[in-house]
Design a protein around this motif. Structure first.
Motif, short mmCIF file in Angstrom:
data_model
loop_
_atom_site.label_atom_id
_atom_site.label_comp_id
_atom_site.label_asym_id
_atom_site.label_seq_id
_atom_site.Cartn_x
_atom_site.Cartn_y
_atom_site.Cartn_z
N ASN A 42 0.84 -1.21 0.00
CA ASN A 42 0.00 0.00 0.00
C ASN A 42 0.87 1.25 0.00
OD1 ASN A 42 0.76 0.66 2.63
ND2 ASN A 42 -1.09 -0.16 3.57
N LEU A 67 -1.88 -0.32 -3.23
CA LEU A 67 -3.29 -0.05 -2.90
C LEU A 67 -3.39 1.18 -1.99
CD1 LEU A 67 -4.29 -3.75 -2.00
CD2 LEU A 67 -4.54 -2.57 -4.20
N TYR A 73 -10.68 0.69 2.84
CA TYR A 73 -10.42 0.23 1.46
C TYR A 73 -10.36 -1.30 1.39
CZ TYR A 73 -9.33 5.09 0.57
OH TYR A 73 -9.40 6.46 0.47
N THR A 78 -11.35 -2.70 -4.13
CA THR A 78 -9.88 -2.62 -4.05
C THR A 78 -9.24 -3.93 -4.53
OG1 THR A 78 -10.16 -1.15 -2.15
CG2 THR A 78 -7.95 -1.99 -2.54
#
Ligand code: NAD
Ligand code: GLY
Length: 360
Positions: A42, A67, A73, A78
């Protein structure tokens, strides 16, 4: 380095625990199938560790997907970003996905691995304390639904788990405490000796003594691996790992993600479970105070501070995977270090506990 084996027959896998493990390429590469590797991480973890992990994979075709960061999320939308990246890069069924991050990244990467082309190889590199002691081990993967946490998912075991405790150096104190809630959980649910150890060593653990961290991560993974090996798909004993979670999920679902971190919600939930166990005549007042004291020493919350009404709390508890035929089954304690699953309590007793914890 310490190595544990999660014993699941053909699906067995090693859990490596230690320092400087992200410098050891072959720990990872020996578990990679095929030539294509997708690293899923992420926006927070990528600048910290992505280059390091990529540098271990020189002989593979490596792609990455970064991400957005946050429990909000952890959704099917996602996960679709992972599928997009896999398809755009023409990844085939022999590929390997690597989850690099906390439990949110791990749960979504695992779920993508379970579904992409009906199941591909994946590896966990957990980088939060919570993910190192819990979510990376045992193969539960999935996402949240607007109506309930972790309601969409699959069991899909990784090929290995690489736990480099040095990654905790960059983790902030609040997240570290949240992970400690899950460590304490293992003591409370089934390991009174470990609970004593935590009570005796919590000050140094909170000061992040690495030797104590490695020992605690090892013991937590050991206890989890033993339970998962006996009940991979949670038809019985594995439910004990959800101590505090039915209460905790109610907090997360009601307040929205981020107000209480997952581990913080579990902290309150474990104390509520202790209090209900006391009302059922099992835990003594002294034992409930011991639980409270340990959570406070870990800088964890012990109530919802008036943020939720008792009515909202009870209604949110009904959306849980342990609810069967409308009865809320709970993990409670016979004594510290010995838990059990039950729906044998009076509704009024549960309501009293909820009422007490929801007061401001
Ligand atoms: P998280 O993944 O949101 O990570 C917490 C925060 O720390 C994030 O902002 C993340 O980007 C950041 N971070 C991660 N590693 C870092 C590092 N080394 N340095 C600095 N920042 C870092 O939260 P979590 O507590 O790791 O995991 C919670 C999730 O795990 C929840 O969704 C929960 O449902 C799930 N979970 C799953 C299982 C399971 O068995 N699958 C078990 C327990 C919890
Ligand atoms: N965290 C609960 C489980 O893995 O079963």
């Amino acid at each position: 380095m310490k190595t544990l084996n999660l014993d699941l027959g053909e699906k067995s896998y090693p859990i490596y625990i230690g320092q400087e493990l992200l410098n050891q390429a072959q720990l990872l590469t020996r578990h990679i199938t095929g030539k294509q590797v997708m690293i899923v991480t992420n926006t927070t973890v990528a600048p910290l560790y992505l280059a390091k992990v990529k540098s271990l994979l020189a002989s593979f075709t490596v792609a990455e997907v970064i991400l957005p960061d946050g429990e909000q999320y952890k959704t099917l939308e996602t996960v679709n970003l992972i599928f997009d990246a896999l398809l755009e890069n023409r990844f085939d069924r022999s590929c390997t996905l690597i989850a690099l991050g906390g439990g949110v990244v791990g749960d979504m990467t695992g779920y993508a691995s379970a579904s992409y082309q009906r199941g591909v190889n994946f590896i966990q590199i957990p980088t939060t304390l919570l993910s190192q002691v819990d979510s990376s081990v045992g193969g539960k993967t999935g996402v949240n639904h607007p109506l309930g946490k972790n309601m969409i998912g699959a069991f899909h075991q990784p090929k290995c788990v690489v736990i480099d405790v040095d990654t905790l150096d960059t983790l902030d104190d609040r997240q570290y405490s949240a992970g400690m809630a899950e460590v304490i959980k293992y003591g409370l649910l089934g390991n009174a000796d470990f609970l004593d150890y935590l009570q005796n060593n919590m000050a140094n653990l909170m000061a992040r003594d690495k030797v104590l961290i490695i020992q605690s991560v090892y013991q937590s993974c050991f206890d989890k691996a033993e339970i998962v090996a006996q009940d991979e798909l949670e038809s019985g004993k594995r439910a004990l790992l959800n101590l505090g979670h039915t209460f905790g999920h109610a907090i997360e679902n009601t307040l929205g993600y981020g107000v209480f971190l997952h581990g913080e919600a579990i902290s309150v939930g474990m104390l509520m479970a202790a209090e209900l166990s006391h009302r059922l005549g099992d835990l003594t007042t002294q034992e409930v105070l011991q639980v409270k004291d340990l959570l406070e020493k870990s800088n964890l919350p012990i109530s919802v501070n008036g943020k939720i009404s008792a009515l909202e709390f009870l209604s949110a508890m009904r959306v849980d995977k342990k609810v069967i035929d409308g009865r809320i089954r709970l993990i409670l304690m016979k004594k510290l270090g010995q838990s059990y699953i039950t729906d044998n309590y009076k509704k009024e007793q549960l309501e009293q506990v909820i009422g007490d914890f929801c007061e401001s």
